[in-house]
Design an enzyme around this catalytic site. Structure first.
Site, PDB file in Angstrom:
ATOM      1  N   ARG A  60       2.706  10.849  -4.663  1.00 44.40           N
ATOM      2  CA  ARG A  60       2.609  11.104  -3.222  1.00 44.40           C
ATOM      3  C   ARG A  60       3.983  11.321  -2.598  1.00 44.40           C
ATOM      4  O   ARG A  60       4.440  10.544  -1.760  1.00 44.40           O
ATOM      5  CB  ARG A  60       1.869   9.978  -2.498  1.00 44.40           C
ATOM      6  CG  ARG A  60       0.453   9.784  -2.990  1.00 44.40           C
ATOM      7  CD  ARG A  60      -0.293   8.739  -2.179  1.00 44.40           C
ATOM      8  NE  ARG A  60      -1.654   8.567  -2.657  1.00 44.40           N
ATOM      9  CZ  ARG A  60      -2.526   7.699  -2.173  1.00 44.40           C
ATOM     10  NH1 ARG A  60      -2.176   6.922  -1.159  1.00 44.40           N
ATOM     11  NH2 ARG A  60      -3.739   7.609  -2.662  1.00 44.40           N
ATOM     12  N   ASP A  88       0.869  -1.184   0.000  1.00 45.74           N
ATOM     13  CA  ASP A  88       0.000   0.000   0.000  1.00 45.74           C
ATOM     14  C   ASP A  88       0.901   1.228   0.000  1.00 45.74           C
ATOM     15  O   ASP A  88       1.691   1.424  -0.902  1.00 45.74           O
ATOM     16  CB  ASP A  88      -0.942  -0.045   1.194  1.00 45.74           C
ATOM     17  CG  ASP A  88      -2.056   0.991   1.108  1.00 45.74           C
ATOM     18  OD1 ASP A  88      -2.144   1.688   0.077  1.00 45.74           O
ATOM     19  OD2 ASP A  88      -2.826   1.112   2.069  1.00 45.74           O
ATOM     20  N   ASP A  98       2.091   6.514   5.901  1.00 48.09           N
ATOM     21  CA  ASP A  98       0.833   7.251   6.035  1.00 48.09           C
ATOM     22  C   ASP A  98       0.877   8.047   7.329  1.00 48.09           C
ATOM     23  O   ASP A  98       1.255   7.511   8.383  1.00 48.09           O
ATOM     24  CB  ASP A  98      -0.362   6.302   6.084  1.00 48.09           C
ATOM     25  CG  ASP A  98      -0.758   5.758   4.724  1.00 48.09           C
ATOM     26  OD1 ASP A  98      -0.041   6.040   3.737  1.00 48.09           O
ATOM     27  OD2 ASP A  98      -1.774   5.045   4.655  1.00 48.09           O
TER      28      ASP A  98
END
Length: 281
Positions: A157, A101, A105
């Site tokens: 990102r 993933d 985060d």
């Protein structure tokens, strides 16, 4: 208290609880899924070959955590998840690759996180700050600094930001297929003194279905030495002939939060390639 561990069971036991502890990782530790890190922990790789493979570290309502000198490979979720009011985290001199993933985060009202001198490679969704457009409670949180990191052919990102206040300083962007930095949904982002090579969308105000956030750029160097490759991301428009850092609004002044001196952007690749990543502290 200092503990040295070389297997998953010992690592998870040493990371638990809130009492101060330095947890030294020796060699390769195989994990699966996300594994809890308690407050007041320093997770430190010994030497140049400390690795966490197959799983990741998870910080939930924790504070005062340092993660240094570790290579993270093949996480079957995130490599590091920082969530739900976690504060005061420093991730330094680590190497990240091949996560299922995200690699890192930072979400759900977490804040005061620094990512420094790390290497990110062979990955798509690299760093997410702010988990959704609906998370308005994140406003006033997600204060993050990224400096002297190397984004080596990762795609997106670097970071993607919603609602947060983020300083992106002196990072090296190399061959990033989709985009560099995205400011989305009321984010405030300052992109300063970075070197972008073959990154055709260095900065974006908004992305996909998100409304644009504010983004300020200064002192960046943007260069290309090859034709733009086709992006695999349907959210990317055709690349421009000359890449530029898209801007919007006023964002914020990082110098009001802390003192710093930016390196000249032209010096960043050599500095970062020489000093960033695991095994270089």
């Amino acid at each position: 208290m200092v503990v040295t561990v070389s297997d998953a069971e010992s690592l998870m036991e040493a990371m638990a609880g809130t009492e101060p502890r330095v947890v030294q990782i020796s060699g390769t530790i195989q994990l699966s899924g996300m594994n809890d890190v308690g407050s007041n922990k320093t997770i430190l790789g010994l030497g140049a070959d400390a690795k966490i493979v197959g799983g990741g570290l998870y910080l939930y309502r924790e504070k005062n955590v340092i993660i240094r000198n570790i290579t993270f490979e093949d996480a079957n979720e995130d490599a590091i998840g920082i969530t739900t009011e976690t504060t005061n985290v420093w991730i330094d001199h680590c190497t990240f690759m091949n996560g299922a993933d995200g690699l890192i985060d930072i979400v759900r009202e977490s804040s005061y996180v620094t990512l420094s001198w790390n290497v990110f490679r062979n990955h798509h969704k690299t760093i997410l700050i702010g988990h959704s457009d609906a998370a308005a409670s994140d406003a006033g949180f997600l204060k993050v600094t990224l400096h002297h990191n190397w984004f080596d052919a990762t795609q997106t990102r670097h970071p993607s930001v919603r609602f947060g206040q983020v300083h992106v300083l002196n990072n090296y962007y190399l061959n990033n297929l989709s985009y560099g930095v995205a400011s989305r949904m009321e984010a405030d982002v300052v992109v300063e003194g970075n070197y972008f090579l073959n990154t055709w969308f260095p900065c974006r105000a908004g992305y996909a279905d998100s409304e644009p956030g504010d983004i300020v750029e200064r002192g960046n160097l943007i260069e290309t030495n090859m034709p733009p490759p086709p992006s695999e991301d349907p959210n990317d428009p055709p690349p421009p002939a000359t890449p530029v850092c898209e801007t919007r609004g006023a964002a914020f002044d990082p110098a009001a939060a802390y003192a710093y001196t930016a390196d000249p952007a032209e010096d960043v690749p050599a500095l970062v390639m020489r000093h960033a990543g695991a095994g270089r502290i």
